[in-house]
Design a protein around this motif. Structure first.
Motif, mmCIF file in Angstrom:
data_model
loop_
_atom_site.group_PDB
_atom_site.id
_atom_site.type_symbol
_atom_site.label_atom_id
_atom_site.label_comp_id
_atom_site.label_asym_id
_atom_site.label_seq_id
_atom_site.Cartn_x
_atom_site.Cartn_y
_atom_site.Cartn_z
ATOM 1 N N SER A 73 0.850 -1.200 0.000
ATOM 2 C CA SER A 73 0.000 0.000 0.000
ATOM 3 C C SER A 73 0.877 1.238 0.000
ATOM 4 O O SER A 73 1.930 1.251 0.637
ATOM 5 N N LEU A 74 0.453 2.257 -0.698
ATOM 6 C CA LEU A 74 1.098 3.567 -0.605
ATOM 7 C C LEU A 74 0.189 4.516 0.191
ATOM 8 O O LEU A 74 0.545 5.017 1.245
ATOM 9 N N ARG A 75 -1.036 4.723 -0.301
ATOM 10 C CA ARG A 75 -1.948 5.698 0.301
ATOM 11 C C ARG A 75 -2.470 5.258 1.666
ATOM 12 O O ARG A 75 -2.439 6.024 2.633
ATOM 13 N N THR A 76 -2.993 4.045 1.731
ATOM 14 C CA THR A 76 -3.674 3.622 2.958
ATOM 15 C C THR A 76 -2.702 3.605 4.131
ATOM 16 O O THR A 76 -2.985 4.121 5.205
ATOM 17 N N ARG A 113 -5.221 -5.175 6.035
ATOM 18 C CA ARG A 113 -5.397 -5.436 4.598
ATOM 19 C C ARG A 113 -4.979 -6.898 4.382
ATOM 20 O O ARG A 113 -3.795 -7.215 4.296
ATOM 21 N N HIS A 142 -13.666 -2.114 -0.073
ATOM 22 C CA HIS A 142 -12.671 -1.142 0.395
ATOM 23 C C HIS A 142 -13.462 0.023 1.004
ATOM 24 O O HIS A 142 -13.597 1.084 0.401
ATOM 25 N N GLN A 180 -11.902 3.573 1.184
ATOM 26 C CA GLN A 180 -11.830 4.279 -0.098
ATOM 27 C C GLN A 180 -13.204 4.857 -0.441
ATOM 28 O O GLN A 180 -13.325 6.014 -0.865
ATOM 29 N N ALA A 217 -9.207 5.875 -7.645
ATOM 30 C CA ALA A 217 -8.705 5.551 -6.296
ATOM 31 C C ALA A 217 -7.187 5.516 -6.243
ATOM 32 O O ALA A 217 -6.602 5.638 -5.164
HETATM 33 N N1 CP Z 1 -6.382 3.458 -3.054
HETATM 34 C C1 CP Z 1 -5.622 2.706 -2.232
HETATM 35 O O1 CP Z 1 -6.119 1.969 -1.358
HETATM 36 O O2 CP Z 1 -4.273 2.897 -2.394
HETATM 37 P P1 CP Z 1 -3.133 1.994 -1.765
HETATM 38 O O3 CP Z 1 -3.290 0.607 -2.338
HETATM 39 O O4 CP Z 1 -1.836 2.644 -2.188
HETATM 40 O O5 CP Z 1 -3.288 1.971 -0.268
#
Ligand code: CP
Length: 337
Positions: free
Chosen positions: A53-56, A116, A153, A156, A296
């Motif tokens: 994951s980057l954002r989460t 996750r 999700h 999101q 997303a």
């Molecule tokens: N949109 C999203 O969940 O991004 P990541 O997979 O980077 O967390």
């Protein structure tokens, strides 16, 4: 009328009432304006990523830090051993620990667990049951937050609703086009499922475009149809991108894998290679009603969406990504206070 118990976990937005979703959206918007007013001093959240994951990950860690609490990231895919999730299993296989024991132990250290889970990736019928995240929720003694399972999700979708509400105001009656895009690394329909159901619950008119063979999960579609009827709104699926986008206020681009080929990468790649022309470009966006673009992320530039659309004035993708931070703070404050 008996009072409803406070929200215990966030495994699916479908577990929440409309009022609870509205409250989370209101709180997300308030937190965005007055971040300092909400504190979680002394609280900690365990973050378990069995997939990347980057954002989460970053938004969760930043959220806890900014709220005065602490996010403990367990790089579960590398730091952890395999966990067994079947109830009553005789554990003489690869997994040396049961989710039950991990959940009960971690519940003694932290105030919430955000997870996750990995996907087995063999059978959609199996993965769609989301047994791992449900097992964590069943055994943990603290709130469990789904950071993206096979089926959904919710975080999101919450950020997506927040972003649409910021831009469009009242969502009832607004038109959302969810358009499939091609990608060599298509994900499960988790993002699409959660968005579809959440948008219908807000009374949005939803149109879904995808090539043949990329139909959404039957049970999710049944649920979506039931919600559309209850909310007296409309749902259409299996459209062309042009038909879905025509008159839409929001164009949401998303790639998802064919559930028919789930667990068979060769067939999946072959089917994807036949689905040409599914890139969001300016010509398509012009069919909308001054439409905004959402995604997303991660997004494959010039494969899913062209640079000019992504970098143009109607792209909301960075606001949408930022709103993950604010809406997750709202979830944390709601679950932990
Ligand atoms: N949109 C999203 O969940 O991004 P990541 O997979 O980077 O967390």
């Amino acid at each position: 009328m008996a009072e409803r118990a406070p929200i215990q976990h966030l495994v699916s937005l479908q577990d929440l009432s409309d009022r609870e979703i509205e409250d989370l959206l209101d709180l997300s918007l308030r937190i965005k304006k007055r971040a300092g007013a909400f504190r979680l001093e002394g609280k900690s959240v365990g973050l378990l990523f069995f997939r990347g994951s980057l954002r989460t990950r970053t938004s969760f860690e930043a959220a806890m830090h900014q709220l005065g609490g602490h996010g403990i990231n367990l790089n579960a895919s590398s730091d952890f051993w395999e966990l067994e999730s079947s109830e009553g299993a005789r554990m003489d296989g690869k997994a040396p620990e049961h989710v039950k024991d991990a959940a009960l132990v971690l519940s003694r250290y932290v105030n919430a667990l955000a997870i996750r889970p990995a996907l087995a990736g063999q059978s959609w019928a199996t993965d769609r049951r989301d047994t791992v995240i449900k097992s964590w929720a069943a055994h943990a003694r603290v709130p469990v937050i789904n950071m993206e399972s096979a089926l959904g999700h919710p975080l999101q979708a919450l950020a997506d609703l927040m972003t649409m509400r910021e831009r469009l105001g009242e969502l009832a009656g607004k038109e959302l086009a969810i358009t499939w895009t091609n990608s060599p690394t298509a994900a499960t329909p988790a993002v699409t499922n959660s968005l579809l159901l959440a948008a219908l619950r807000m009374g949005m008119k939803v149109r879904v475009a995808h090539p043949s063979g990329f139909d959404l999960d039957d049970q999710v579609l049944s649920e979506a149809g039931r919600i559309a009827e209850a909310k007296k709104t409309s749902l259409a699926t299996g459209l062309t991108a042009a038909d879905a986008v025509s008159g839409a206020h929001v164009v949401y681009a998303r790639s998802w894998m064919s559930l028919e080929d789930y667990g068979n990468p060769t067939l999946a790649a072959s089917r994807r290679s036949r689905a040409t022309g599914w890139t969001i470009d300016e010509n398509l966006m012009k069919k909308g009603k001054n439409a905004v673009l959402m995604h997303a992320m991660p997004v494959r530039r010039n494969v899913e969406v062209t640079d000019d659309v992504l970098d143009g004035p109607r792209s909301l993708v960075y606001d949408q990504a930022e709103n993950r931070l604010h809406s997750q703070k709202a979830v944390l404050v709601t679950l932990l206070r």
